[in-house]
Design an enzyme around this catalytic site. Sequence first.
Site, short mmCIF file in Angstrom:
data_model
loop_
_atom_site.label_atom_id
_atom_site.label_comp_id
_atom_site.label_asym_id
_atom_site.label_seq_id
_atom_site.Cartn_x
_atom_site.Cartn_y
_atom_site.Cartn_z
N ARG A 50 -26.10 -21.09 12.27
CA ARG A 50 -27.08 -21.57 13.26
C ARG A 50 -27.82 -22.80 12.75
NH1 ARG A 50 -31.71 -17.49 15.31
NH2 ARG A 50 -32.54 -17.88 13.24
N ARG A 103 -32.37 -43.41 11.04
CA ARG A 103 -31.40 -44.12 10.17
C ARG A 103 -32.06 -44.61 8.88
NH1 ARG A 103 -29.42 -48.56 14.31
NH2 ARG A 103 -31.68 -48.62 14.38
N LYS A 149 -33.29 -24.79 16.41
CA LYS A 149 -34.41 -24.23 15.65
C LYS A 149 -35.00 -25.37 14.82
CE LYS A 149 -35.56 -20.08 13.04
NZ LYS A 149 -36.77 -19.77 13.81
N GLU A 182 -38.32 -16.17 26.43
CA GLU A 182 -38.40 -15.43 25.17
C GLU A 182 -39.88 -15.33 24.80
OE1 GLU A 182 -36.71 -17.56 21.81
OE2 GLU A 182 -37.37 -19.49 22.59
N1 PMP Z 1 -37.18 -17.13 19.30
C1 PMP Z 1 -37.85 -18.01 18.55
C2 PMP Z 1 -38.53 -19.16 19.21
C3 PMP Z 1 -37.93 -17.84 17.16
O1 PMP Z 1 -38.60 -18.71 16.40
C4 PMP Z 1 -37.31 -16.71 16.56
C5 PMP Z 1 -37.45 -16.45 15.08
N2 PMP Z 1 -36.70 -17.31 14.33
C6 PMP Z 1 -36.60 -15.82 17.38
C7 PMP Z 1 -36.56 -16.06 18.75
C8 PMP Z 1 -35.88 -14.63 16.80
O2 PMP Z 1 -34.73 -15.07 16.13
P1 PMP Z 1 -34.17 -14.29 14.85
O3 PMP Z 1 -33.80 -12.93 15.30
O4 PMP Z 1 -32.98 -15.09 14.42
O5 PMP Z 1 -35.27 -14.28 13.84
#
Ligand code: PMP
Length: 293
Positions: A50, A103, A149, A182
């Site tokens: 990831r 750059r 991320k 989320e």
């Molecule tokens: N959504 C966001 C915005 C996050 O920052 C995280 C934590 N990294 C998650 C979901 C959960 O992802 P994970 O299970 O990979 O920690």
Amino acid sequence: MQIYLNGQLVSRDDAKISVFDHGFLYGDGVFEGIRVYGGNIFRLEEHIERLYESARAITLEIPLTQAELIQATVETVAANGRRDGYIRLVISRGVGDLGIDPRKCKRASVVIIVDSIALYPEELYKKGIPLVTASHRRIPADCLDPRIKSLNYLNNILAKIEATNAGCPEAIMLNTQGRVAECTADNLFIVKRRVISTPHLVEGALAGITRGAVLELARAAGFVTQEGPMTQHDLFTADECFLTGTGAEIVPVVAIDGRVIGAGQPGDVTRQLLDAFRELRLKDGTRVDYASS
Ligand code: PMP
């Protein structure tokens, strides 16, 4: 504490990054948060995958191969002698000038921190937590894809401030269409008539590693799972709700915006998945050889 900084292990006091690093100046970079359970780095390869996908999405070249970064991570955990904890991998664009042009940054900075983790108290897993819906919407993918991320967490932080102000540990974030995306640092699930659902990634969710593990565990246990659009109505009328994340694992949600969810206590399906996850976390991952360091 020994911190990996650009190929070397240094002390916490010596782990310093230039103020000209675009990670500091512009939030230009990517990161991962990973757990170590009993000397087992949970799903390290998936996290690394990831991370490289996030880096690729922002045209950031990580100056190590995936195998080298995995090795550096394992070695940093071993050097710290930590069997249970949290790993933070940070790749920033590196040192450039005061303009935003990436750059100018000739080499990305690579940091690996291994630390303890502040866990939710065990009581919350037994009682469940309340959530509030944030007024800040998740940034849409045509502005900055939430699947990246990145070091830009201001959108999430603003929603987290709303959660804190409402006395909740987490907040739900809707997308700009008003559907559920989320939480600020966790994915969200509901259970309705024993069908387990979570918003599809295109709704504005990170492809959580815990989310993926929970979907796998649910299917293996014979549950029907769904990834699709989810509305606030679906939340309010769910039998059970829970969130998932590396730090949180699986936390039952018993109230949303002041409304009771289901029976107002952690549900059976949530409990079953949490038990299954707690078994999986010790087995599924990369073992650290502490003797070699
Ligand atoms: N959504 C966001 C915005 C996050 O920052 C995280 C934590 N990294 C998650 C979901 C959960 O992802 P994970 O299970 O990979 O920690």
